[in-house]
Design an enzyme around this catalytic site. Structure first.
Site, PDB file in Angstrom:
ATOM      1  N   PRO A   1       0.833  -1.209   0.000  1.00 49.00           N
ATOM      2  CA  PRO A   1       0.000   0.000   0.000  1.00 49.00           C
ATOM      3  C   PRO A   1       0.865   1.255   0.000  1.00 49.00           C
ATOM      4  CG  PRO A   1      -0.051  -1.069   2.166  1.00 49.00           C
ATOM      5  CD  PRO A   1       0.686  -1.981   1.235  1.00 49.00           C
TER       6      PRO A   1
ATOM      7  N   CYS B   1       2.137   2.765  10.145  1.00 48.82           N
ATOM      8  CA  CYS B   1       2.410   4.120   9.644  1.00 48.82           C
ATOM      9  C   CYS B   1       3.120   4.958  10.713  1.00 48.82           C
ATOM     10  CB  CYS B   1       1.094   4.793   9.231  1.00 48.82           C
ATOM     11  SG  CYS B   1       1.379   6.481   8.680  1.00 48.82           S
TER      12      CYS B   1
ATOM     13  N   ASN C   1       8.583  -7.353   4.023  1.00 45.16           N
ATOM     14  CA  ASN C   1       8.603  -6.083   3.278  1.00 45.16           C
ATOM     15  C   ASN C   1       9.821  -5.245   3.675  1.00 45.16           C
ATOM     16  OD1 ASN C   1       7.011  -2.971   3.873  1.00 45.16           O
ATOM     17  ND2 ASN C   1       7.487  -3.685   1.823  1.00 45.16           N
ATOM     18  N   GLY C   2      10.455  -4.709   2.648  1.00 46.57           N
ATOM     19  CA  GLY C   2      11.530  -3.758   2.905  1.00 46.57           C
ATOM     20  C   GLY C   2      12.727  -3.936   2.010  1.00 46.57           C
TER      21      GLY C   2
HETATM   22  C1  LIG Z   1       4.854   7.039  -1.035  1.00 40.80           C
HETATM   23  C2  LIG Z   1       4.636   5.969   0.008  1.00 40.80           C
HETATM   24  C3  LIG Z   1       3.395   5.849   0.603  1.00 40.80           C
HETATM   25  C4  LIG Z   1       3.164   4.840   1.556  1.00 40.80           C
HETATM   26  N1  LIG Z   1       1.896   4.677   2.068  1.00 40.80           N
HETATM   27  C5  LIG Z   1       1.630   3.600   2.859  1.00 40.80           C
HETATM   28  C6  LIG Z   1       0.292   3.294   3.254  1.00 40.80           C
HETATM   29  O1  LIG Z   1      -0.678   3.971   2.884  1.00 40.80           O
HETATM   30  N2  LIG Z   1       0.116   2.190   4.040  1.00 40.80           N
HETATM   31  C7  LIG Z   1       1.155   1.402   4.459  1.00 40.80           C
HETATM   32  O2  LIG Z   1       0.934   0.421   5.165  1.00 40.80           O
HETATM   33  N3  LIG Z   1       2.411   1.672   4.092  1.00 40.80           N
HETATM   34  C8  LIG Z   1       2.672   2.729   3.297  1.00 40.80           C
HETATM   35  N4  LIG Z   1       3.943   2.952   2.869  1.00 40.80           N
HETATM   36  C9  LIG Z   1       5.009   2.020   3.281  1.00 40.80           C
HETATM   37  C10 LIG Z   1       5.202   0.922   2.235  1.00 40.80           C
HETATM   38  O3  LIG Z   1       4.014   0.174   2.023  1.00 40.80           O
HETATM   39  C11 LIG Z   1       6.333  -0.045   2.651  1.00 40.80           C
HETATM   40  O4  LIG Z   1       6.000  -0.650   3.869  1.00 40.80           O
HETATM   41  C12 LIG Z   1       7.673   0.672   2.800  1.00 40.80           C
HETATM   42  O5  LIG Z   1       7.879   1.643   1.784  1.00 40.80           O
HETATM   43  C13 LIG Z   1       8.846  -0.348   2.750  1.00 40.80           C
HETATM   44  O6  LIG Z   1       8.820  -1.070   1.559  1.00 40.80           O
HETATM   45  P1  LIG Z   1       9.845  -0.756   0.328  1.00 40.80           P
HETATM   46  O7  LIG Z   1      11.231  -0.889   0.895  1.00 40.80           O
HETATM   47  O8  LIG Z   1       9.509  -1.798  -0.699  1.00 40.80           O
HETATM   48  O9  LIG Z   1       9.606   0.660  -0.110  1.00 40.80           O
HETATM   49  C14 LIG Z   1       4.209   3.965   1.946  1.00 40.80           C
HETATM   50  C15 LIG Z   1       5.469   4.117   1.343  1.00 40.80           C
HETATM   51  C16 LIG Z   1       5.692   5.088   0.382  1.00 40.80           C
HETATM   52  C17 LIG Z   1       7.051   5.203  -0.260  1.00 40.80           C
END
Ligand SMILES: Cc1cc2nc3c(=O)[nH]c(=O)nc-3n(C[C@H](O)[C@H](O)[C@H](O)COP(=O)(O)O)c2cc1C
Length: 315
Positions: free
Chosen positions: A18, A101, A201-202
């Protein structure tokens, strides 16, 4: 009480994470076309759903191709989150609660990652939701509040014992925000200690990252956020890489045009299309000037013109 069998079986283990302001229905549909195993809406305020806020309800648009699709709700009041979940459950396959969040506006109300301070409260949310809605209930968390208070394993057990169908874990603490590296050791530990599906995730930015983290942690699926930003084709690359050990390079401008078509179909607001145009053009030669030009655009026609001019001069 729900059981683990309630979580949908995914065709692919790559899941679109998300992202607020990013994972609108058009973007999710494109990610689905390229093979994501599951999509999530951006996080949605439960009280806004209950109040029937128009902009919020638009975030709940779903494309028929999105199967399974989760709605991610946040809130600090269990009755309100249940009411919101009941109002939207027919459209979604999974109800997810945001407990990760780190944004001040959210945590100051006790919602999002602030809930990690109180695993019992998370249990109460899951229990109440699981007994009130007919969809599987999942939770997305971070490792804990800070490096002295890492409690992902404890929270995951509470979620499982309270009737949760799966748990997603971003391998950073609330305090970390996006700094440092995601800690996949803790994600692996959670997977080893609980029986419901675990979504890690990450820091997955390439198909190689995906494979390495999947094999290391043994999780059931991996969510990708920033790695899919401006590049939903990554889901196809991952599928190809897992199957054949190779994948094709993406064409981001072509992906943007595909996004635009879907965005028009779903009446995505212009400011959101403009943000996407910038994201889809990150990382290629001459992209800086293109993005400066895109930022000046006042209509989708102007964006299309910029993109076409860029393609003409770069090819
Ligand atoms: C622009 C943006 C918006 C995000 N909005 C949400 C959100 O609405 N809900 C949520 O659970 N995580 C949100 N996240 C976190 C991501 O879902 C994810 O947990 C985090 O970016 C780590 O994953 P990644 O390393 O693949 O980016 C957001 C991340 C980004 C970059």
């Amino acid at each position: 009480m729900k059981s683990k069998s309630d979580f949908p079986k995914l065709k692919n283990p790559s899941v679109l994470s998300p992202m607020a302001g990013v994972t609108d229905v058009a973007f999710r549909t494109l990610a689905k076309k390229y093979g994501t195993g599951m999509t999530y809406t951006e996080f949605v305020s439960s009280s806004a759903v209950v109040r029937g806020n128009k902009d919020t309800l638009r975030m709940l648009d779903v494309d028929p191709s999105e199967k399974p699709v989760a709605v991610q709700l946040y809130g600090n009041n269990v009755e309100e989150v249940v009411e919101a979940a009941k109002a939207v459950e027919k459209k979604f396959d999974v109800i997810d609660v945001n407990c990760g969040c780190p944004v001040w506006k959210v945590i100051k109300t006790g919602a999002g990652s602030a809930m990690l301070n109180n695993p019992e409260l998370i249990g109460k949310f899951v229990n109440k939701l699981a007994s009130s809605v007919s969809r599987p209930v999942t939770v997305k968390i971070r490792l804990g509040i800070n490096d002295k208070k890492i409690n992902a394993v404890e929270v995951a057990k509470v979620v499982e014992d309270s009737g949760g169908a799966a748990i997603a874990i971003h391998g950073r603490t609330q305090k970390q925000g996006y700094s440092g590296k995601a800690n996949w050791d803790v994600i692996k530990e959670v997977k080893e200690k609980i029986n419901i599906p675990v979504i890690g995730n990450g820091d997955v930015f390439t198909p190689e990252d995906f494979k390495e983290k999947l094999e290391f942690s043994g999780v059931d699926a991996i969510m990708i956020a920033r790695g899919a930003l401006g590049n939903p084709y990554i889901f196809k690359q991952i599928t190809d890489y897992l199957k054949n050990g190779s994948y094709k390079k993406e064409n981001r401008i072509q992906q943007f045009f595909e996004y635009l078509e879907l965005a028009n179909k779903y009446k995505i607001p212009f400011y959101s299309i403009k943000l996407k145009s910038v994201a889809f053009t990150k990382g290629f030669v001459g992209g800086g000037i293109l993005r400066t030009n895109l930022n000046k655009c006042n209509s989708t026609e102007e964006i299309v013109k910029c993109m076409n001019e860029f393609t003409d001069t770069s090819s």
